[in-house]
Design a protein around this motif. Structure first.
Motif, PDB file in Angstrom:
ATOM      1  N   HIS A   1      -5.577  -8.712   2.512  1.00 35.43           N
ATOM      2  CA  HIS A   1      -5.737  -7.387   3.141  1.00 35.43           C
ATOM      3  C   HIS A   1      -4.691  -6.400   2.702  1.00 35.43           C
ATOM      4  O   HIS A   1      -4.885  -5.197   2.767  1.00 35.43           O
ATOM      5  CB  HIS A   1      -5.706  -7.523   4.670  1.00 35.43           C
ATOM      6  N   ALA A   2      -3.569  -6.901   2.251  1.00 37.20           N
ATOM      7  CA  ALA A   2      -2.493  -6.009   1.856  1.00 37.20           C
ATOM      8  C   ALA A   2      -2.636  -5.573   0.408  1.00 37.20           C
ATOM      9  O   ALA A   2      -1.890  -4.728  -0.060  1.00 37.20           O
ATOM     10  CB  ALA A   2      -1.149  -6.678   2.062  1.00 37.20           C
ATOM     11  N   VAL A   3      -3.619  -6.160  -0.279  1.00 41.16           N
ATOM     12  CA  VAL A   3      -3.797  -5.804  -1.684  1.00 41.16           C
ATOM     13  C   VAL A   3      -4.508  -4.453  -1.763  1.00 41.16           C
ATOM     14  O   VAL A   3      -5.478  -4.217  -1.051  1.00 41.16           O
ATOM     15  CB  VAL A   3      -4.624  -6.891  -2.405  1.00 41.16           C
ATOM     16  N   GLY A   4      -4.011  -3.601  -2.604  1.00 40.82           N
ATOM     17  CA  GLY A   4      -4.695  -2.321  -2.839  1.00 40.82           C
ATOM     18  C   GLY A   4      -4.381  -1.281  -1.786  1.00 40.82           C
ATOM     19  O   GLY A   4      -3.594  -1.504  -0.861  1.00 40.82           O
ATOM     20  N   PHE A   5      -5.038  -0.144  -1.934  1.00 43.90           N
ATOM     21  CA  PHE A   5      -4.803   0.982  -1.013  1.00 43.90           C
ATOM     22  C   PHE A   5      -6.099   1.787  -0.923  1.00 43.90           C
ATOM     23  O   PHE A   5      -7.038   1.580  -1.704  1.00 43.90           O
ATOM     24  CB  PHE A   5      -3.649   1.854  -1.518  1.00 43.90           C
ATOM     25  N   ILE A   6      -6.170   2.672   0.034  1.00 48.42           N
ATOM     26  CA  ILE A   6      -7.375   3.485   0.206  1.00 48.42           C
ATOM     27  C   ILE A   6      -7.247   4.731  -0.679  1.00 48.42           C
ATOM     28  O   ILE A   6      -6.290   5.501  -0.553  1.00 48.42           O
ATOM     29  CB  ILE A   6      -7.549   3.892   1.669  1.00 48.42           C
ATOM     30  N   GLY A   7      -8.174   4.897  -1.561  1.00 51.20           N
ATOM     31  CA  GLY A   7      -8.139   6.026  -2.490  1.00 51.20           C
ATOM     32  C   GLY A   7      -8.544   7.332  -1.837  1.00 51.20           C
ATOM     33  O   GLY A   7      -8.893   7.359  -0.648  1.00 51.20           O
ATOM     34  N   PRO A   8      -8.477   8.416  -2.589  1.00 51.16           N
ATOM     35  CA  PRO A   8      -8.780   9.740  -2.021  1.00 51.16           C
ATOM     36  C   PRO A   8     -10.208   9.859  -1.507  1.00 51.16           C
ATOM     37  O   PRO A   8     -10.498  10.691  -0.655  1.00 51.16           O
ATOM     38  CB  PRO A   8      -8.518  10.690  -3.179  1.00 51.16           C
TER      39      PRO A   8
END
Lengths: 411, 258
Positions: free
Chosen positions: A45-52
């Motif tokens: 769940h900590a992998v990545g991020f929410i993009g624009p």
């Protein structure tokens, strides 16, 4: 805070530079930790991020550019709320009697309300703008138009044409509230008539077609528009269009006020209702309801029938006119007529820029089209995507049922 | 048509909108035309002002034998004199224009007369359909080419709109031969009007489209964005019946179906 996404170049640079002392703070939280047994645990769940765009992105660059995306994810969608203008216990009133064509404030009405506030501004004491509305209405934005107090007079006596009834009520308002100014729109939609009737009843000498008004002097058009008359501002004003700027930076309270005594009078003018006028004899420029045809129409017989059954004035786009299906004087748009209809139904018109110019002043636009991406659909308040022939067929049927039902009810 | 119908048409001196030359006023000429059609040559045409005014002859040239003029100087209040005259003579119908083309042109004359006489006033009429048993059926002109039927008992005052039938052509010879009958009348000076300051009309400033954007991005958007309705409802996959029903409901709600 605005919702414009801004980059922080410094943060990006620190996140890229693993030797920077602040690198650990700027980089994203680590998804890998060493568990109690010494094994490497991954938190998916900590992998990545929410993009624009609100989609989760996984950064393969080892978390080096994570900081960039974190900031972008936060989109602040906030509605700007206009400041509320409050008038507590007003010392005097400025009464504006509005036209409410089709149950809504017209641009002219809003100009008049703006003028009312202009007369209050800078005067000593608290002044409130009272709007007088007769009969039912559909307006929702009284607060943004600048109405501090709303006197809404309803009842069956205000149905139809009843200027004498309305004037009798205005005289009651005069007795109860003693407004400092009476403002009317000088329009053919009833404002001029009510204003003149009230002026004759009260014995005031109104300023008509006033277009520049302050507390001392007003400038009015006279001699059929050839002269400017500068005069002391009277109590009762009939205001021309665009006399003052509309209210657009404040909200207002719209507190309901009441009229204590409701006069009852005998109407000497008996309203026998509107007379049926052949819609095609009305000029296109002033028609109220236009059914307009374009390139998408195949069955012209059906279109004419639909216009007849609905009681609409016929219009056409340039293509339909060029192809010879409609006469030139029916053309709507830059080279044809600029229409002012309240309801404009465009059947099979995709909406060339020239055509959109011609319908710029229309209130409600309905589009019937097969292409959901055309300009007319973007402009329209209601768009129907589908075969115009079938829709018109159903529309004719509905209108016929309505007509017959109405006739049965009347009989 | 009742032969005893007593109709008075009030006329003023008009003004050409471009040249400013005196002429017969459009709406007043329509009032005379309506009077002529209702009661033929018996229609009484009344003017308050100067009997030497040449443009009055163009009303007379529409087929009138005579024209009454309440003698007044230029600065006097016409509505007072007309009110006195009419309350003395008590006609059945008083026809006026909506707004004069010269002077203050406030359009108050019919209202003041109706108030003074205590008669009903019908504004902006297009036609008088018929007069029976002391009751008149009137067609009133509404915006957007619409008409409304109104019934009113005699006597009444009516202002005639531009939608009424166009006036007949004025003949020069009969206009010359017609008799202008001056009536000496007590005149009341219009003191309020004396304080007015009149000047040729200035061009009105055009309202500018104000852009109230705070940031450069908003200004850029306002300058480049196409004007669109935005929140329109789109019906894509419904059957035609439902789509037609939605259109029909909107038409009903807007009240354009009659």
């Amino acid at each position: 805070m605005s919702d414009i996404i801004r980059r922080d170049p410094r943060a990006e640079w620190i996140a890229r530079n693993r030797l920077h002392p602040l690198h650990a703070e700027m980089a994203a939280p680590v998804a890998e930790t060493r568990g109690p047994s010494g094994l490497i645990r991954k938190n998916p769940h900590a992998v990545g991020f929410i993009g624009p765009n609100g989609i989760k992105r996984i950064d393969r660059m080892g978390g080096n550019s994570a900081a960039v995306g974190m900031r972008r994810g936060a989109k602040s969608a906030q509605q700007v709320e206009l400041p509320l203008h409050k008038v507590e216990s007003p010392d005097f009133y400025v009464v504006a009697v509005v036209d409410m064509v089709g149950g809504r404030l017209t641009g002219h009405d809003k100009d008049v309300l703006g003028q009312a506030h202009k007369l209050i501004r800078g005067a000593e004491g608290n002044g409130a703008v009272m709007a007088v509305v007769f009969g039912e209405h559909k307006e929702e934005a009284f607060d943004k138009a600048g109405v501090d107090r709303l006197l809404h007079l309803t009842g069956s006596e205000f149905d139809g044409y009843c200027p004498e009834q309305k004037v009798a009520n205005l005289v009651e308002i005069e007795k109860q509230y003693q407004p400092r100014y009476w403002l009317f729109p000088d329009s053919i939609n009833g404002g001029n008539e009510l204003g003149c009737r009230l002026a004759a009843r009260l014995g005031e000498r109104p300023a008509t077609q006033a277009w520049q008004v302050d507390r001392e002097t007003s400038v009015c058009r006279g001699s059929g528009g050839l002269q400017d008359i500068t005069r002391a501002t009277p109590r009762l004003l009939l205001l021309a269009e665009e006399c003052a700027d509309q209210i657009d930076e404040t909200r207002h309270e719209v507190l309901a006020v009441e009229l204590d005594t409701r006069p009852s009078i005998i109407n000497r003018l008996q309203d026998c209702g509107q007379v049926a006028v052949d819609p095609n004899s009305v000029s296109l420029a002033e028609a109220e309801f236009i059914l307009s045809a374009g390139n998408g129409i195949r069955d012209w017989e059906q279109f004419h029938k639909a216009a007849e059954v609905l009681g609409a004035t016929e219009g056409a786009s340039r293509v339909a006119v060029d192809d010879g299906y409609m006469p030139r004087f029916r053309q709507v748009g830059a080279t044809g007529t600029w229409v002012t209809a309240r309801v404009y139904v465009a059947v099979g018109i995709s909406g060339a820029v020239q055509h959109m110019q011609g319908i710029g002043q229309c209130d409600k636009v309905v589009a019937v089209n097969t292409d959901a991406g055309c300009d007319m659909v973007k402009r329209a308040d209601l768009s129907v995507i589908g075969d115009s022939q079938k829709v018109l067929e159903q529309l004719i049927e509905l209108a016929r049922d309505y007509r017959q039902g109405g006739a049965e009810n009347a009989a | 048509m009742q032969p005893e119908l007593n109709i008075v048409a009030l006329v003023s001196v008009g003004q050409h909108p471009k040249s400013g030359r005196a002429r017969r006023a459009e709406q007043d000429a329509r009032a005379v035309e309506l009077g002529l059609r209702l009661s033929g040559e018996k229609v009484q045409v009344l003017h308050a002002g100067d009997v030497a005014e040449e443009s009055l002859r163009s009303y007379a040239g529409m087929g009138l034998k005579q024209l009454r003029v309440l003698q007044q100087s230029a600065g006097a209040d016409a509505s007072l004199a007309l009110g006195d005259y009419l309350s003395e003579h008590q006609p059945d119908i008083v026809l006026t224009g909506v707004r004069a083309e010269s002077g203050e042109s406030s359009g108050m004359t019919p209202y003041l007369l109706a108030e003074k006489l205590g008669w009903p006033l019908v504004t902006r009429i297009a036609d008088i359909a018929k007069i029976e048993n002391g009751e008149a059926e009137i067609l009133q002109a509404l915006p957007r080419g619409q008409r409304r039927a109104i019934k009113v008992r005699l006597p009444f005052v009516a202002s005639v709109d531009n939608a009424a039938e166009a006036p007949r052509q004025s003949a020069y010879g009969p206009g010359r031969r017609a008799q202008l009958e001056p009536l000496p009348w007590v005149e009341a000076a219009d003191e309020v009007r004396a304080s007015f300051d009149e000047a040729p009309a200035r061009k009105r400033p055009k309202r500018l489209k104000m852009v109230k954007a705070k940031t450069a991005a908003e200004r850029f958007k306002a300058a480049t964005a196409k004007s669109q309705g935005g929140g329109g409802r789109i019906m894509k996959d419904e059957p035609p019946r439902e789509q037609a029903q939605a259109i029909f409901d909107l038409l009903l709600e807007e009240g354009v179906l009659r």
